[in-house]
Structure formats: C-alpha cells, structure tokens
Write an enzyme that holds these catalytic residues in place. Structure first.
Site, PDB file in Angstrom:
ATOM      1  N   TYR A 166      -2.176   0.293   9.935  1.00  0.00           N
ATOM      2  CA  TYR A 166      -2.632  -0.360   8.640  1.00  0.00           C
ATOM      3  C   TYR A 166      -1.161  -0.213   7.864  1.00  0.00           C
ATOM      4  O   TYR A 166      -0.455  -1.322   7.151  1.00  0.00           O
ATOM      5  CB  TYR A 166      -3.712   0.166   7.986  1.00  0.00           C
ATOM      6  CG  TYR A 166      -3.795  -0.127   6.586  1.00  0.00           C
ATOM      7  CD1 TYR A 166      -3.926  -1.575   6.062  1.00  0.00           C
ATOM      8  CD2 TYR A 166      -3.703   0.694   5.410  1.00  0.00           C
ATOM      9  CE1 TYR A 166      -4.050  -1.840   4.795  1.00  0.00           C
ATOM     10  CE2 TYR A 166      -3.706   0.467   4.088  1.00  0.00           C
ATOM     11  CZ  TYR A 166      -3.853  -0.950   3.696  1.00  0.00           C
ATOM     12  OH  TYR A 166      -3.862  -1.450   2.388  1.00  0.00           O
ATOM     13  N   THR A 171       0.818  -1.215  -0.120  1.00  0.00           N
ATOM     14  CA  THR A 171      -0.019  -0.091  -0.066  1.00  0.00           C
ATOM     15  C   THR A 171       0.875   1.230  -0.003  1.00  0.00           C
ATOM     16  O   THR A 171       1.858   1.166   0.761  1.00  0.00           O
ATOM     17  CB  THR A 171      -1.164  -0.082   1.188  1.00  0.00           C
ATOM     18  OG1 THR A 171      -1.737   1.356   1.286  1.00  0.00           O
ATOM     19  CG2 THR A 171      -0.098  -0.153   2.684  1.00  0.00           C
TER      20      THR A 171
END
Length: 339
Positions: A141, A117
């Site tokens: 995250y 990501t």
C-alpha cells in the site's frame, strides 16, 4: 471550470465534494461505486459511474466539463490487504493513477491533487516525521502510493502540470453537519470499528498488538478529522491556481493517540463498555507515526478546527447512528481494523 473528484462517492471523497460545493466550485465525481455510495454524493455534483483507467471516459469528462483540476482519491487503502494482494494494489493504486495522470496531461488539465499517505515513511519511531525524512514503506500500500508521487513529480518536470500530494496520517470522524461519513461495510478504520462495536453493530473488536514500544504497548497514530483534511485540499487547490509550485505535504496534527486511548474515548462518549479482545500483531503495522505538518500550515495557510480526539469520536458516533437509521448495510460481527 470544474473540479474532477475521483472516488468522490467514498469516505474522504464525499467530504471533499461537499467542501468544494460549499466554496462555490462546480464538481464532477467519477466513481465506480464498488465501495462508495451514490447517496453519499452531494446532489449538486455531477456523478459519473466509471473507472479512472477509462481513457475515453476521462477525455470526454475533461473536455465536456472544462476540468481545470483533478483531486484523486480513488484507490485501495487497507494495509494488511495490500500485503496479501500486492499486485491488486499496484494495479488499482499505481497503474490506474498513471492512466489518470496521462489523461490530465493529454487534456491540458493544469492542476492535480493526490491522496497520498504517511505509510510512505514506514516505521519511524515516535518523533514527528517531516516530508524530507527517508521513505521506507513497509507495505505494498505505502509503496503503491509512493510510486504515484514519483510519477507526479516526473510528469510535472516534463509537462505544464503542477501538483500537490498530501500525505494523510489517520483520517477519522465525519461531517459535523452529518451529511456524510465513513460508510463502507466491513471498514477497518479503528474509530469506525470501535463506534460500530459501541452501537452493537459488531459483537466485539480486536486490538492487534499489545507489545509495541509505546506507553501502553499499542500502536500510536496521529488521528486527523476528515473535515480538516478536505479543508487542506481546498487550500491546496487555491494555492496551485495562484501559480505556486508543486509540493508534497503531511496532513496531521503533530501528536498521537494509542489504540487504547481511542477505545477509552469511544466507551466514555457512548456510555457502552463493549467487548475488546487482545490479539497479536498484524503484518505491515508500525508502532507509532506522528506528523510534522508545519509545511502544510505554512504553504497552505491550513489551520485545523477539530484537533481533539473526543470531537473526532463524537462526530464519528453521530454519523454511525445516522447510518444505522439508513440500514445501508449489515456489517460482519467482527473484522480487522487499520490504525
């Protein structure tokens, strides 16, 4: 030989399965179906319900299906949720990925492709970010994904495993053939939320933060069509099989759209002037992040086909209409969104 796709019943994973099958691959899907759907998996694929941390199951699948590559999508992806539940994210995204990587090594799987990501970069300003930029993730995250990248790098240095980690920017849209799309109930993706609102599945939607240092005060993101993204994975697999070294590469288009730009596109294409409420910022969100994806283009030979906001929104709206006919879920009237 076959490719093992973890999380292959989910949004991006189900598109990946179709992409591989269209390219003539044999595919095995491992998914515990907590957020994915059995019907989202192409019927030609082998679907196994289970957890990526189940070592015995992984060993059996790798051996029985002669797995030569793992494409790993399974994990949790909501930034604000990771702030509220960091240990859950480190368990689901980092600890379970470690088990999967170990199983790949024990099973002599030579290739591994990881769903990473852009959140590993943190707040970067408005300039396109390249892979060598400092990593400063602002959420659990992002940190959970960066830790997995580190594990892959260290494992590849010690074992005969080559990997590609693709750092996604903001994935959106749906299969142009309407075979699959974003189907998760209560999804937080901006374009998904806006399409649901346009089609009356939500009463309204919220914009979180209007005072960012951007042209209109709302967050700016590099939205990439999911079909272009899975094409990059397919090309990454071919590259690894050719004997190439491990790489980490961005996947984005190199330009961004604001939250209000997206809402305008959805309203215009749907013909619905739905209700939008302005709200304060959320923890973990950054003002703007846009990809420099020149490495993916050069190393993978990747040429996007759907680099257009209205095209992305149009495919998302078409899928949302298809999904409505399925009556797959009853969404909540309002929800947060991830941008």
């Amino acid at each position: 030989m076959a490719v093992l796709v973890t999380g292959g019943a989910g949004y991006i994973g189900s598109h990946m399965v179709w992409e591989l099958l269209d390219d003539g691959e044999d595919v095995v899907v491992l998914d515990h179906l907590s957020t994915g759907y059995e019907w989202a998996v192409a019927p030609e694929a082998v679907l196994v319900e289970g957890d990526v941390a189940d070592k015995d199951l992984l060993a059996r699948l790798i051996g029985e299906h002669d797995i030569d590559a793992i494409i790993h999508f399974a994990g949790s992806v909501v930034v604000p949720e990771s702030v509220a539940d960091p240990l859950g994210y480190y368990e689901n995204n980092t600890s379970k990925s470690r088990t999967l990587i170990e199983s790949a090594v024990r099973g002599n799987v030579p290739h591994f492709i990881f769903s990473s990501t852009a959140a590993v970069y943190g707040g970067t300003g408005k300039e396109p970010v390249s892979e060598d930029m400092a990593k400063d993730p602002e959420s659990p995250y992002g940190r959970s994904k960066l830790m997995t990248e580190w594990m892959l790098r260290d494992t590849a240095a010690a074992h005969p495993l080559t990997f590609t980690a693709l750092r996604y920017f903001n994935v959106a849209g749906a299969d142009p053939k309407a075979r699959t799309g974003q189907s998760t109930p209560g999804a937080t993706h901006l374009i998904k939320v806006a399409c649901e609102t346009a089609l009356g599945k939500r009463e309204k939607m919220s914009v979180f933060g209007t005072d960012y240092d951007t042209a209109d005060g709302t967050c700016v993101r590099d939205f990439i069509h999911v079909s272009d993204l899975v094409a990059a994975h397919r090309l990454a697999l071919k590259r690894l099989r050719s004997g190439a070294d491990s790489i980490i590469a961005n996947c984005g288009y190199g330009h961004g759209y604001s939250v209000l730009d997206v809402i305008d596109s959805v309203k215009r294409l749907s013909g619905v002037d739905f209700k939008v409420e302005l709200a304060g910022r959320r923890p973990g969100d950054t003002a703007a992040i846009v990809a420099n994806a020149s490495l993916a283009r050069a190393e993978l030979g990747w040429q996007p086909n759907y680099d257009d906001l209205d095209t992305i929104v149009g495919h998302a709206l078409a899928w949302e209409t298809t999904l409505g006919r399925r009556n797959a879920f009853t969404p909540a009237p309002t929800a947060a969104m991830t941008v």
